[in-house]
Enzyme design. Sequence first.
Site, PDB file in Angstrom:
ATOM      1  NE  ARG A 116      -0.858   0.792   4.951  1.00 29.55           N
ATOM      2  CZ  ARG A 116      -0.659  -0.153   6.159  1.00 29.55           C
ATOM      3  NH1 ARG A 116      -0.682  -1.555   5.784  1.00 29.55           N
ATOM      4  NH2 ARG A 116      -0.049   0.434   7.039  1.00 29.55           N
ATOM      5  CG  ASN A 117       3.367   2.404   2.097  1.00 30.43           C
ATOM      6  OD1 ASN A 117       3.154   3.304   2.511  1.00 30.43           O
ATOM      7  ND2 ASN A 117       3.675   1.409   3.201  1.00 30.43           N
TER       8      ASN A 117
END
Length: 384
Positions: A195-196
Amino acid sequence: MIKQQNPHGGKLIDRTLSSENVREIISQTDKFQSMDVDIGIARDMENIANGLFSPLEGFLTREDYENVLSNKRLSNGIPWTIPIVLDISHEKASIIKSGDDVILRYEDRPIALLHVEEIYDLDKDAHAQQVFGTTDKSHPGVANTYRMEDNLVGGKIDLLQETPSPYPKYALKPKETRKLFQEMNWNTIVGFQTRNVPHLGHEYIQKTALSNVDGLFINPVIGKKKSGDFRDDVILEAYETLIENYFPQERATLGIFQTEMRYAGPREAVFHAIVRKNFGCTHFIVGRDHAGVGSFYPPFAAHEIFSEFDDLGIIPMFFKSFFYCKKCGSIAHSKICPHSSDFYIHFSGTRMRELLVTGKRPPADSMRPEIADVILKYDNPFVE
């Protein structure tokens, strides 16, 4: 001959209707009761229908739900750790009953037909404690739980139409990824959840895993995230840049997992592995504090939970912490670096974020300059 990874439960679920059946149902929508759902539920239904959530065919009924909470398995014993449920109000629960078919709408568009099997109460305290390990409302998943309605409805769904993806190029379904892996002659595929945006530590983990398999499937979560997470478009452009410049094109590919982050730590790590198994992956990277938030989970709880699932059918690849060693002049970890921690530069997402917010590139020993440039061209690369 490429041997395909078996889907979870042995069969790739397909709950999509033919165009003829869809037209017939939509022409009669006034004959059905209907309910509005948000984008998170809409994506859950698409993931059920397209097989990402195999073996689920709909929202959990009570027996499966209670087994997932208590045993991290469905009632038939198949591993499953995150409840996929549909919450409804007391008012709605009083007017629908078992055996009803209900049209589910998103933004006034009929997107699925729910075959109601059961309506039951939601114990929010029990749900939060079992899934997230806490009832502390500062945990985003717990806060979402307490915003849910008080009843759950279980039953199979049939998908009528999908909501448009903001990134259709990467919105691949399991049937498509499995075909893609076959075309690329990959027998073994490692999935990477994120998610980065990528820093050098992520890249090192990916390449270390790729050294042991045929292909790498980078599979970011695209959907609702907490404030301060990187925006979806920033994550995708950053990974496009990384793959283009630093990976052999025949060994890495990018696709998205359209869902919301639940921040359920260890349970979500297993759930993420199952979804990548359904995409066709044979291996799955599990990092430090996988799917965690704040300090709610011990750093390696997501590693330890896999010992409960010798029947998961996908091989977890565990990675702890990596650092840049100034003495080695490279990225290393404790098993291969003999030097004192005085030489270590740890990958700090917080520090990199602070630099990016002020318009500065993180140092080259932390993030590729091309990645930093992608992020810096956005006025605000973070979820507000």
